[in-house]
Design a protein around this motif. Sequence first.
Motif, mmCIF file in Angstrom:
data_model
loop_
_atom_site.group_PDB
_atom_site.id
_atom_site.type_symbol
_atom_site.label_atom_id
_atom_site.label_comp_id
_atom_site.label_asym_id
_atom_site.label_seq_id
_atom_site.Cartn_x
_atom_site.Cartn_y
_atom_site.Cartn_z
ATOM 1 N N GLN A 210 47.154 48.567 38.150
ATOM 2 C CA GLN A 210 46.358 49.232 39.185
ATOM 3 C C GLN A 210 45.073 49.816 38.613
ATOM 4 O O GLN A 210 44.029 49.809 39.277
ATOM 5 C CB GLN A 210 47.198 50.329 39.841
ATOM 6 N N ALA A 211 45.121 50.309 37.379
ATOM 7 C CA ALA A 211 43.906 50.857 36.762
ATOM 8 C C ALA A 211 42.871 49.762 36.529
ATOM 9 O O ALA A 211 41.662 49.963 36.751
ATOM 10 C CB ALA A 211 44.267 51.543 35.446
ATOM 11 N N GLU A 212 43.326 48.582 36.108
ATOM 12 C CA GLU A 212 42.395 47.472 35.902
ATOM 13 C C GLU A 212 41.761 47.038 37.220
ATOM 14 O O GLU A 212 40.547 46.783 37.291
ATOM 15 C CB GLU A 212 43.133 46.298 35.255
ATOM 16 N N GLN A 213 42.566 46.950 38.270
ATOM 17 C CA GLN A 213 42.022 46.546 39.562
ATOM 18 C C GLN A 213 41.064 47.595 40.117
ATOM 19 O O GLN A 213 40.079 47.257 40.788
ATOM 20 C CB GLN A 213 43.170 46.296 40.550
ATOM 21 N N ALA A 214 41.326 48.861 39.835
ATOM 22 C CA ALA A 214 40.417 49.914 40.308
ATOM 23 C C ALA A 214 39.051 49.797 39.637
ATOM 24 O O ALA A 214 38.006 49.980 40.288
ATOM 25 C CB ALA A 214 41.034 51.282 40.039
ATOM 26 N N LEU A 215 39.019 49.475 38.353
ATOM 27 C CA LEU A 215 37.737 49.308 37.667
ATOM 28 C C LEU A 215 36.996 48.071 38.165
ATOM 29 O O LEU A 215 35.764 48.086 38.325
ATOM 30 C CB LEU A 215 37.961 49.216 36.156
ATOM 31 N N LEU A 216 37.726 46.986 38.428
ATOM 32 C CA LEU A 216 37.077 45.772 38.926
ATOM 33 C C LEU A 216 36.583 45.945 40.358
ATOM 34 O O LEU A 216 35.588 45.326 40.761
ATOM 35 C CB LEU A 216 38.057 44.591 38.858
ATOM 36 N N ALA A 217 37.264 46.770 41.154
ATOM 37 C CA ALA A 217 36.864 46.948 42.554
ATOM 38 C C ALA A 217 35.566 47.724 42.689
ATOM 39 O O ALA A 217 34.932 47.690 43.755
ATOM 40 C CB ALA A 217 37.979 47.652 43.320
ATOM 41 N N LYS A 218 35.135 48.419 41.643
ATOM 42 C CA LYS A 218 33.892 49.183 41.717
ATOM 43 C C LYS A 218 32.656 48.294 41.675
ATOM 44 O O LYS A 218 31.567 48.736 42.048
ATOM 45 C CB LYS A 218 33.845 50.190 40.571
ATOM 46 N N ILE A 219 32.803 47.064 41.227
ATOM 47 C CA ILE A 219 31.666 46.137 41.191
ATOM 48 C C ILE A 219 31.373 45.690 42.620
ATOM 49 O O ILE A 219 32.278 45.278 43.354
ATOM 50 C CB ILE A 219 31.971 44.933 40.279
ATOM 51 N N GLY A 220 30.133 45.761 43.049
ATOM 52 C CA GLY A 220 29.759 45.474 44.429
ATOM 53 C C GLY A 220 29.980 44.021 44.801
ATOM 54 O O GLY A 220 29.872 43.106 43.968
ATOM 55 N N SER A 221 30.277 43.813 46.082
ATOM 56 C CA SER A 221 30.520 42.455 46.566
ATOM 57 C C SER A 221 29.229 41.673 46.752
ATOM 58 O O SER A 221 29.225 40.444 46.710
ATOM 59 C CB SER A 221 31.287 42.510 47.889
ATOM 60 N N THR A 222 28.100 42.378 46.981
ATOM 61 C CA THR A 222 26.829 41.679 47.188
ATOM 62 C C THR A 222 26.204 41.213 45.882
ATOM 63 O O THR A 222 25.374 40.305 45.880
ATOM 64 C CB THR A 222 25.858 42.611 47.912
ATOM 65 N N SER A 223 26.576 41.833 44.778
ATOM 66 C CA SER A 223 26.006 41.453 43.483
ATOM 67 C C SER A 223 26.635 40.161 42.982
ATOM 68 O O SER A 223 27.731 39.781 43.396
ATOM 69 C CB SER A 223 26.226 42.572 42.463
ATOM 70 N N TYR A 261 38.935 40.774 50.525
ATOM 71 C CA TYR A 261 38.339 42.027 50.996
ATOM 72 C C TYR A 261 39.042 43.246 50.397
ATOM 73 O O TYR A 261 39.416 44.190 51.101
ATOM 74 C CB TYR A 261 38.396 42.105 52.531
ATOM 75 N N LEU A 262 39.210 43.240 49.079
ATOM 76 C CA LEU A 262 39.876 44.343 48.392
ATOM 77 C C LEU A 262 38.923 45.157 47.526
ATOM 78 O O LEU A 262 39.372 46.054 46.801
ATOM 79 C CB LEU A 262 41.023 43.798 47.526
ATOM 80 N N LEU A 263 37.631 44.867 47.577
ATOM 81 C CA LEU A 263 36.661 45.654 46.823
ATOM 82 C C LEU A 263 36.364 46.962 47.562
ATOM 83 O O LEU A 263 36.641 47.104 48.757
ATOM 84 C CB LEU A 263 35.383 44.846 46.619
ATOM 85 N N ASP A 264 35.775 47.911 46.822
ATOM 86 C CA ASP A 264 35.547 49.234 47.409
ATOM 87 C C ASP A 264 34.527 49.192 48.541
ATOM 88 O O ASP A 264 34.659 49.927 49.534
ATOM 89 C CB ASP A 264 35.075 50.210 46.322
ATOM 90 N N ASP A 265 33.492 48.371 48.421
ATOM 91 C CA ASP A 265 32.457 48.324 49.452
ATOM 92 C C ASP A 265 32.772 47.331 50.563
ATOM 93 O O ASP A 265 31.907 47.033 51.391
ATOM 94 C CB ASP A 265 31.108 47.969 48.824
ATOM 95 N N GLN A 266 33.994 46.819 50.600
ATOM 96 C CA GLN A 266 34.403 45.873 51.638
ATOM 97 C C GLN A 266 35.400 46.526 52.574
ATOM 98 O O GLN A 266 36.154 47.422 52.186
ATOM 99 C CB GLN A 266 35.028 44.607 51.025
ATOM 100 N N SER A 267 35.412 46.043 53.801
ATOM 101 C CA SER A 267 36.378 46.504 54.801
ATOM 102 C C SER A 267 36.764 45.312 55.660
ATOM 103 O O SER A 267 35.950 44.423 55.927
ATOM 104 C CB SER A 267 35.788 47.625 55.671
ATOM 105 N N VAL A 268 37.981 45.310 56.109
ATOM 106 C CA VAL A 268 38.486 44.199 56.912
ATOM 107 C C VAL A 268 37.874 44.280 58.297
ATOM 108 O O VAL A 268 37.961 45.313 58.978
ATOM 109 C CB VAL A 268 40.026 44.240 56.989
#
Length: 461
Positions: A210-223, A261-268
């Motif tokens: 979960q810690a690894e996924q939390a760090l990866l989710a901070k990268i923006g989806s538009t980048s 749609y599991l990134l922080d800046d994404q929403s379903v």
Amino acid sequence: MQSGDSTGASVGVSGVQSRSEDEESLGVKDVKRPSAQSFGSGVPKRRSSSRSIKRKKFDDELVESSLVKSSSRVKGPPLIEPVRCLGSELSSSEKKKVTKSGTPLTMVLNPPPMAKRVKKSKQPLHITKDLGRWKPTDDLLLINAVLQTTDLTSVHLGVKFSCRFTLLEIKERWYALLYDPVISKLAWQAMRQLHPEAIAAIQSKALFSQAEQALLAKIGSTSQPKLEVFQELLNKHPAVFHPYRTPKSLLVHWQLLKQYYLLDDQSVQPLPKGDQVLNFSDAEQMVDDVKLKESRDEVLEHELMISDRHQKKEIRQLEQELPRWQVLVDSITGMSMPDFDNQTLAALRGRMVRYLMRSREITLGRATKDKQVDVDLSLEGPAWKISRKQGIIKLKNNGDFFIANEGRRPIYIDGRPVLSGNKWKLNNNSVVEIASLRFVFLINLELISLIKAEAAKMTQQ
């Protein structure tokens, strides 16, 4: 002389000794014989009956039979001791024996003591438990996945083992690795024997925590991150990521998070409402028909054209034969069907089939290869007694139906026989019987009345 005397004396001494030994042996035998005889006289012989019917044994016979059975069972020489019976009531026969012999004797057998069986203590067998379906690679995958997620359910859903394991089997294996010393020892020995490349491949497949996924989710989806971004992430957080993580593996997992749609800046996104919902017809219109067209197959088209030509030819032949048919044979079912239509003059109705008369004259009989008739009576039942041309039904201009018998056997109309060469009038609901086949003759009265009216007009003119 002295030597001769000495030898003679020695011979004499030896002879005396041999005689004394013989006498002693004879004396012993004589002593043993009377003892045996005296003992034999003390025990009476068993009396057995030659009769087939068994009788009740007396008390003395019961004692003797039990002695014989017990002596036959005991191995070795039994010891016999005379014992006086005290405090027991005696029968009359036994009292007589007691008065003659003095004291009664009974046989007491003392068998030699049997040697006790010594049970050999079973030595504990050193059995090594087989690992079963669990291979060393599976154990290593299980350990790495549990250390990453600390959840056996996630391990069951996310790890691909060498074969399919249920959640219960995974739990049992994990508890065995923790608490069973034999299984854990064997598993560690097997895992240590794995090749380093195999171990590296297994380590690279470890689940993401979960810690690894939390760090990866901070990268923006538009980048559009490159491998350098993930390399910097590995350098900044070496304690969080697994030691076998690579920038490429992080990029692949980040793309999966973005796809679902599991990134922080994404929403379903919710489903569209109202007219914006795309239905099947709209989706069908959006499909490009040009892309769906397939290439033409000339051979297949030629075969289809030939088969179509044959089918059309058969249809034309049937259409040409339709006006020639004078009688239609319909199967009679339990449903009520109309007997007539606008073209049917009369009907000959049987038990199995119904013959419709659509011309003024029809022939009855049994159809063969050489000769055809309008009404084939063999469709109704056994017609081997019916002639090939049994009769003719004819409609006259005045609207009357007549039947003419042209066969060998008679035709019965309402129970009246019509012999060969004769005619008879057919009325509505007349019963026609031909060689045990019965039919009901039905007339279309409406159509016949119209025919009569037209005939009357023609005569008036």
